[in-house]
Design an enzyme around this catalytic site. Structure first.
Site, PDB file in Angstrom:
ATOM      1  N   ASN A   2       0.865  -1.181   0.000  1.00 20.43           N
ATOM      2  CA  ASN A   2       0.000   0.000   0.000  1.00 20.43           C
ATOM      3  C   ASN A   2       0.902   1.231   0.000  1.00 20.43           C
ATOM      4  O   ASN A   2       1.512   1.552   1.015  1.00 20.43           O
ATOM      5  CB  ASN A   2      -0.894  -0.027   1.244  1.00 20.43           C
ATOM      6  CG  ASN A   2      -1.739   1.232   1.391  1.00 20.43           C
ATOM      7  OD1 ASN A   2      -1.796   2.062   0.482  1.00 20.43           O
ATOM      8  ND2 ASN A   2      -2.375   1.376   2.542  1.00 20.43           N
ATOM      9  N   TRP A   3       0.983   1.876  -1.135  1.00 17.09           N
ATOM     10  CA  TRP A   3       1.882   3.029  -1.252  1.00 17.09           C
ATOM     11  C   TRP A   3       1.310   4.282  -0.587  1.00 17.09           C
ATOM     12  O   TRP A   3       2.018   5.291  -0.479  1.00 17.09           O
ATOM     13  CB  TRP A   3       2.196   3.301  -2.730  1.00 17.09           C
ATOM     14  CG  TRP A   3       3.196   2.342  -3.324  1.00 17.09           C
ATOM     15  CD1 TRP A   3       3.727   1.231  -2.723  1.00 17.09           C
ATOM     16  CD2 TRP A   3       3.804   2.420  -4.625  1.00 17.09           C
ATOM     17  NE1 TRP A   3       4.618   0.618  -3.572  1.00 17.09           N
ATOM     18  CE2 TRP A   3       4.687   1.319  -4.746  1.00 17.09           C
ATOM     19  CE3 TRP A   3       3.681   3.299  -5.711  1.00 17.09           C
ATOM     20  CZ2 TRP A   3       5.449   1.092  -5.906  1.00 17.09           C
ATOM     21  CZ3 TRP A   3       4.437   3.059  -6.854  1.00 17.09           C
ATOM     22  CH2 TRP A   3       5.308   1.966  -6.943  1.00 17.09           C
ATOM     23  N   LYS A   4       0.031   4.236  -0.212  1.00 15.15           N
ATOM     24  CA  LYS A   4      -0.611   5.403   0.417  1.00 15.15           C
ATOM     25  C   LYS A   4      -0.382   6.646  -0.456  1.00 15.15           C
ATOM     26  O   LYS A   4      -0.395   6.532  -1.678  1.00 15.15           O
ATOM     27  CB  LYS A   4      -0.085   5.586   1.850  1.00 15.15           C
ATOM     28  CG  LYS A   4      -0.203   4.287   2.657  1.00 15.15           C
ATOM     29  CD  LYS A   4       0.087   4.458   4.131  1.00 15.15           C
ATOM     30  CE  LYS A   4      -0.056   3.119   4.838  1.00 15.15           C
ATOM     31  NZ  LYS A   4       0.097   3.219   6.285  1.00 15.15           N
ATOM     32  N   HIS A  23      -9.392   1.287   5.115  1.00 17.69           N
ATOM     33  CA  HIS A  23      -8.105   1.463   5.815  1.00 17.69           C
ATOM     34  C   HIS A  23      -8.303   2.421   6.987  1.00 17.69           C
ATOM     35  O   HIS A  23      -9.088   3.369   6.899  1.00 17.69           O
ATOM     36  CB  HIS A  23      -7.047   2.002   4.846  1.00 17.69           C
ATOM     37  CG  HIS A  23      -5.663   1.931   5.406  1.00 17.69           C
ATOM     38  ND1 HIS A  23      -5.200   2.856   6.322  1.00 17.69           N
ATOM     39  CD2 HIS A  23      -4.656   1.046   5.221  1.00 17.69           C
ATOM     40  CE1 HIS A  23      -3.962   2.519   6.668  1.00 17.69           C
ATOM     41  NE2 HIS A  23      -3.611   1.434   6.008  1.00 17.69           N
ATOM     42  N   GLU A  37      -6.616   4.786   7.985  1.00 20.42           N
ATOM     43  CA  GLU A  37      -6.363   6.196   7.637  1.00 20.42           C
ATOM     44  C   GLU A  37      -7.573   6.812   6.925  1.00 20.42           C
ATOM     45  O   GLU A  37      -7.844   8.004   7.076  1.00 20.42           O
ATOM     46  CB  GLU A  37      -5.085   6.288   6.780  1.00 20.42           C
ATOM     47  CG  GLU A  37      -3.847   6.040   7.646  1.00 20.42           C
ATOM     48  CD  GLU A  37      -2.664   5.447   6.910  1.00 20.42           C
ATOM     49  OE1 GLU A  37      -2.634   5.461   5.665  1.00 20.42           O
ATOM     50  OE2 GLU A  37      -1.744   4.946   7.590  1.00 20.42           O
ATOM     51  N   GLU A  52      -4.876  -4.734  10.779  1.00 22.79           N
ATOM     52  CA  GLU A  52      -3.841  -3.712  10.926  1.00 22.79           C
ATOM     53  C   GLU A  52      -4.091  -2.911  12.202  1.00 22.79           C
ATOM     54  O   GLU A  52      -4.852  -1.929  12.181  1.00 22.79           O
ATOM     55  CB  GLU A  52      -3.881  -2.752   9.731  1.00 22.79           C
ATOM     56  CG  GLU A  52      -3.643  -3.402   8.394  1.00 22.79           C
ATOM     57  CD  GLU A  52      -3.164  -2.380   7.357  1.00 22.79           C
ATOM     58  OE1 GLU A  52      -2.033  -2.533   6.895  1.00 22.79           O
ATOM     59  OE2 GLU A  52      -3.909  -1.434   7.043  1.00 22.79           O
ATOM     60  N   GLY A  55       3.135   2.319  10.906  1.00 21.42           N
ATOM     61  CA  GLY A  55       4.137   3.374  10.773  1.00 21.42           C
ATOM     62  C   GLY A  55       4.868   3.721  12.055  1.00 21.42           C
ATOM     63  O   GLY A  55       5.535   4.744  12.133  1.00 21.42           O
ATOM     64  N   SER A  91       3.893  -1.974  10.279  1.00 23.69           N
ATOM     65  CA  SER A  91       5.345  -2.020  10.518  1.00 23.69           C
ATOM     66  C   SER A  91       5.979  -3.350  10.122  1.00 23.69           C
ATOM     67  O   SER A  91       6.916  -3.805  10.785  1.00 23.69           O
ATOM     68  CB  SER A  91       5.660  -1.678  11.979  1.00 23.69           C
ATOM     69  OG  SER A  91       5.310  -0.330  12.258  1.00 23.69           O
ATOM     70  N   GLY A 146       3.075  -1.054   4.176  1.00 31.01           N
ATOM     71  CA  GLY A 146       3.118   0.360   3.807  1.00 31.01           C
ATOM     72  C   GLY A 146       4.532   0.772   3.436  1.00 31.01           C
ATOM     73  O   GLY A 146       5.009   0.521   2.332  1.00 31.01           O
ATOM     74  N   GLY A 147       5.230   1.402   4.377  1.00 37.64           N
ATOM     75  CA  GLY A 147       6.539   1.994   4.111  1.00 37.64           C
ATOM     76  C   GLY A 147       7.530   1.076   3.415  1.00 37.64           C
ATOM     77  O   GLY A 147       8.213   1.481   2.472  1.00 37.64           O
TER      78      GLY A 147
HETATM   79  P1  13P Z   1       3.377   0.503   7.522  1.00 38.63           P
HETATM   80  O1  13P Z   1       3.852  -0.817   6.923  1.00 38.63           O
HETATM   81  O2  13P Z   1       4.079   1.691   6.971  1.00 38.63           O
HETATM   82  O3  13P Z   1       3.332   0.437   9.013  1.00 38.63           O
HETATM   83  O4  13P Z   1       1.842   0.665   7.033  1.00 38.63           O
HETATM   84  C1  13P Z   1       0.962  -0.384   7.212  1.00 38.63           C
HETATM   85  C2  13P Z   1      -0.289  -0.056   6.497  1.00 38.63           C
HETATM   86  O5  13P Z   1      -1.063   0.779   6.934  1.00 38.63           O
HETATM   87  C3  13P Z   1      -0.568  -0.760   5.229  1.00 38.63           C
HETATM   88  O6  13P Z   1      -1.872  -0.544   4.793  1.00 38.63           O
END
Ligand code: 13P
Length: 250
Positions: free
Chosen positions: A9-11, A93, A95, A163, A169, A209, A230-231
């Site tokens: 997920n590149w957000k 999600h 977010e 999640e 993050g 994470s 994510g990251g």
């Molecule tokens: P991180 O891997 O950056 O913690 O993000 C997880 C996430 O929200 C994937 O959707």
């Protein structure tokens, strides 16, 4: 047997230069033993789908509007995602729930819209740190599942992501026992809701994470069918390490 899935997920990250990270990943994994998915920002979806055509990597969206079309400035419909080359979409999600006030009902209507145009969905769940401290984790995740997942889902169309909000993050990761507890609970809820065969077939991803350093430990946990990353999905090198760790767990 559930086929494992590594989803990135590149957000809200990635300009044109990021396309090369995805093609590097595709070159590194021409015939993976697992499914690989990248969900870039909507602006890159079409170009990424083009760049990855013929590769083993699928592309997906990060959200869609519940309506087919209309006066919804700034929004994107499920049909638009599919038209741009997406085969999947992440929905609900944390977010989106936090930044845009998406409720379980909002998520459920988005899931219906996505399924109607043939997209597969990844429905996200997870408790906040305060909810975990209060012992409410399973109640929160259970309510999200009941409210966000519509009836009639199949193992082919539905993926659940767990999640924990406090792990996203932050570098904080639940213990294997904590992950096993929630994934086992999600599995039992899916079986209760959709029957043994479908419930056993629905994939459950862990997210929050995930890194090359902790991936193998997480993938060894029962009922973890992959990760939503994510990251660490932004760079081909780190996402590739996670893909390899998931392949090694099969
Ligand atoms: P991180 O891997 O950056 O913690 O993000 C997880 C996430 O929200 C994937 O959707």
């Amino acid at each position: 047997m559930r086929r494992k899935l590594a989803a990135g997920n590149w957000k809200m990250n990635g300009l044109s230069g990021a396309l090369a990270e995805a093609t590097r990943l595709a070159d590194a994994h021409p015939a993976p033993r697992i499914d690989i998915l990248i969900c870039p920002p909507a602006t890159l979806l079409s170009r990424l789908a083009g760049a990855l055509k013929g590769s083993a990597i699928a592309v997906g969206g990060q959200d869609c509007h519940p309506a087919d079309a209309g006066a919804h400035t700034g929004d994107i419909s499920a049909a638009m995602l599919a038209d741009a080359g997406a085969g999947h979409v992440i929905l609900g999600h944390s977010e989106r729930r936090a930044d845009h006030g998406e409720t379980d009902e909002d998520v459920r209507s988005r899931v219906r819209a996505a399924i109607a145009v043939g997209l597969r969905v990844i429905v996200c769940t997870g408790e906040s740190g305060a909810e975990r401290d209060a012992g409410e984790t399973l109640a929160v995740v259970g309510a999200q599942l009941a409210g966000s997942v519509p009836d009639g889902m199949t193992a082919k169309t539905l993926v659940i992501a767990y999640e924990p909000v406090w792990a996203i993050g932050t570098g904080q990761v639940p213990t294997p026992d904590q992950i096993a507890g929630v994934h086992g609970f999600i599995r039992s809820r899916m079986i209760r809701r959709f029957g043994e065969e479908t419930g056993q077939g629905i994939r459950i991803l862990y997210g929050g994470s995930v890194t090359p350093d902790n991936a193998a430990r997480i993938f060894a946990v029962a009922d973890v069918d992959g990760a939503l990353v994510g990251g660490a999905s932004l760079k081909a090198s780190s996402f590739s390490s996670i893909v390899r760790a998931l392949e090694a767990s099969v």
